[in-house]
Design a protein around this motif. Structure first.
Motif, mmCIF file in Angstrom:
data_model
loop_
_atom_site.group_PDB
_atom_site.id
_atom_site.type_symbol
_atom_site.label_atom_id
_atom_site.label_comp_id
_atom_site.label_asym_id
_atom_site.label_seq_id
_atom_site.Cartn_x
_atom_site.Cartn_y
_atom_site.Cartn_z
ATOM 1 N N PHE A 118 -14.172 0.356 8.564
ATOM 2 C CA PHE A 118 -12.872 0.863 9.001
ATOM 3 C C PHE A 118 -11.784 -0.191 8.889
ATOM 4 N N LEU A 119 -12.003 -1.380 9.414
ATOM 5 C CA LEU A 119 -10.950 -2.398 9.480
ATOM 6 C C LEU A 119 -10.369 -2.715 8.103
ATOM 7 N N TRP A 120 -11.207 -3.147 7.171
ATOM 8 C CA TRP A 120 -10.722 -3.547 5.850
ATOM 9 C C TRP A 120 -10.351 -2.346 4.986
ATOM 10 N N GLY A 121 -11.122 -1.276 5.077
ATOM 11 C CA GLY A 121 -10.816 -0.087 4.285
ATOM 12 C C GLY A 121 -9.487 0.526 4.670
ATOM 13 N N ASN A 122 -9.226 0.607 5.967
ATOM 14 C CA ASN A 122 -7.969 1.197 6.416
ATOM 15 C C ASN A 122 -6.793 0.276 6.105
ATOM 16 N N LEU A 123 -6.990 -1.011 6.278
ATOM 17 C CA LEU A 123 -5.935 -1.965 5.956
ATOM 18 C C LEU A 123 -5.574 -1.893 4.467
ATOM 19 N N LEU A 124 -6.586 -1.843 3.631
ATOM 20 C CA LEU A 124 -6.344 -1.791 2.189
ATOM 21 C C LEU A 124 -5.648 -0.497 1.783
ATOM 22 N N GLN A 125 -6.074 0.641 2.324
ATOM 23 C CA GLN A 125 -5.406 1.890 1.938
ATOM 24 C C GLN A 125 -3.970 1.907 2.436
ATOM 25 N N ALA A 126 -3.674 1.294 3.593
ATOM 26 C CA ALA A 126 -2.301 1.237 4.099
ATOM 27 C C ALA A 126 -1.427 0.368 3.183
ATOM 28 N N VAL A 127 -1.989 -0.731 2.695
ATOM 29 C CA VAL A 127 -1.256 -1.589 1.758
ATOM 30 C C VAL A 127 -1.002 -0.838 0.453
ATOM 31 N N ILE A 128 -2.012 -0.141 -0.041
ATOM 32 C CA ILE A 128 -1.852 0.622 -1.287
ATOM 33 C C ILE A 128 -0.832 1.749 -1.094
ATOM 34 N N PHE A 129 -0.819 2.367 0.097
ATOM 35 C CA PHE A 129 0.168 3.398 0.413
ATOM 36 C C PHE A 129 1.585 2.821 0.402
ATOM 37 N N LEU A 130 1.712 1.559 0.784
ATOM 38 C CA LEU A 130 3.015 0.905 0.809
ATOM 39 C C LEU A 130 3.552 0.644 -0.607
ATOM 40 N N LEU A 131 2.678 0.370 -1.556
ATOM 41 C CA LEU A 131 3.095 -0.037 -2.905
ATOM 42 C C LEU A 131 4.091 0.916 -3.579
ATOM 43 N N PRO A 132 3.863 2.241 -3.585
ATOM 44 C CA PRO A 132 4.848 3.098 -4.262
ATOM 45 C C PRO A 132 6.200 3.160 -3.547
ATOM 46 N N HIS A 133 6.255 2.635 -2.312
ATOM 47 C CA HIS A 133 7.521 2.630 -1.588
ATOM 48 C C HIS A 133 8.327 1.355 -1.846
ATOM 49 N N LEU A 134 7.708 0.340 -2.436
ATOM 50 C CA LEU A 134 8.392 -0.930 -2.698
ATOM 51 C C LEU A 134 9.596 -0.803 -3.639
ATOM 52 N N PRO A 135 9.576 0.097 -4.633
ATOM 53 C CA PRO A 135 10.759 0.214 -5.506
ATOM 54 C C PRO A 135 12.046 0.587 -4.767
ATOM 55 N N LEU A 136 11.939 1.031 -3.520
ATOM 56 C CA LEU A 136 13.157 1.288 -2.742
ATOM 57 C C LEU A 136 14.030 0.033 -2.673
ATOM 58 N N LEU A 137 13.382 -1.121 -2.662
ATOM 59 C CA LEU A 137 14.129 -2.380 -2.587
ATOM 60 C C LEU A 137 14.936 -2.641 -3.855
ATOM 61 N N LEU A 138 14.523 -2.040 -4.965
ATOM 62 C CA LEU A 138 15.287 -2.180 -6.208
ATOM 63 C C LEU A 138 16.579 -1.364 -6.160
ATOM 64 N N ILE A 139 16.558 -0.316 -5.356
ATOM 65 C CA ILE A 139 17.762 0.500 -5.182
ATOM 66 C C ILE A 139 18.756 -0.249 -4.309
ATOM 67 N N ASP A 140 18.261 -0.735 -3.157
ATOM 68 C CA ASP A 140 19.101 -1.508 -2.242
ATOM 69 C C ASP A 140 18.178 -2.238 -1.276
ATOM 70 N N ALA A 141 18.335 -3.543 -1.187
ATOM 71 C CA ALA A 141 17.482 -4.358 -0.313
ATOM 72 C C ALA A 141 17.644 -3.973 1.151
#
Length: 181
Positions: free
Chosen positions: A113-136
């Motif tokens: 649970f600990l590492w699996g959930n942490l990793l999926q949360a990080v991967i879930f964050l990745l497609p949201h990172l391009p928001l910073l390219l629009i405006d920091a």
């Protein structure tokens, strides 16, 4: 609609592959995916998470300057029509099928649970990172995305179903879209 189909496709492939394995069945594959309705307790847990997720959604939106939210090309899922609302709901459902149903399920079974959930949360964050390219100044959304991914992963683990999380995710996204108006 295209996002929904794209996010669900890997899960459907997973179910087909798992159901064709020796001793595998379609039902057992759906269960491994977490595609069950869940118990009443599962929806109780989702209801308990609702105020926290609504608060974080509101707070992250409140921290973003109004001119950023209203700039051309920036759409924080503003609910301007029924069609947009349906799109928001389908995106939330697709994200839950892929990130919590498929990805979190596999990662938590393999890594715990600990590492699996942490990793999926990080991967879930990745497609949201391009928001910073629009405006920091959209940065306040990112910690909320990570926290939401982690909590929805916890809910999937606790309830063995992604369905309560999908409903919760859709409700929070709709509320965030109403806040952003």
């Amino acid at each position: 609609m295209a996002e929904f189909l794209l996010l669900c496709a890997p899960a459907l492939v997973y179910v087909l592959v798992q159901s064709r394995r020796p001793g595998g069945t379609f039902t057992s594959a759906w269960d491994r995916l977490g595609a069950s309705t869940g118990s009443m307790a599962a929806y109780g847990w989702a209801l308990l998470l609702l105020p926290l997720l609504l608060l974080t959604a509101w707070l992250s939106t409140a921290l973003i300057p109004a001119e950023v939210l209203q700039a051309p090309g920036v759409s924080i899922a503003q609910l301007t029509s029924v069609g947009v609302a349906i799109g928001v709901i389908l995106r939330a459902l697709g994200e839950e099928v892929f990130f919590r149903g498929l990805l979190a399920g596999v990662l938590m079974r393999r890594l715990g649970f600990l590492w699996g959930n942490l990793l999926q949360a990080v991967i879930f964050l990745l497609p949201h990172l391009p928001l910073l390219l629009i405006d920091a100044r959209l940065l306040p959304i990112l910690p909320v995305q990570f926290l939401t991914g982690w909590l929805l992963g916890w809910l999937r683990h606790k309830t063995r179903s992604f369905v309560p999380g999908a409903i919760l995710h859709a409700v929070v996204n709709i509320a965030a879209g109403l806040i952003a108006l």
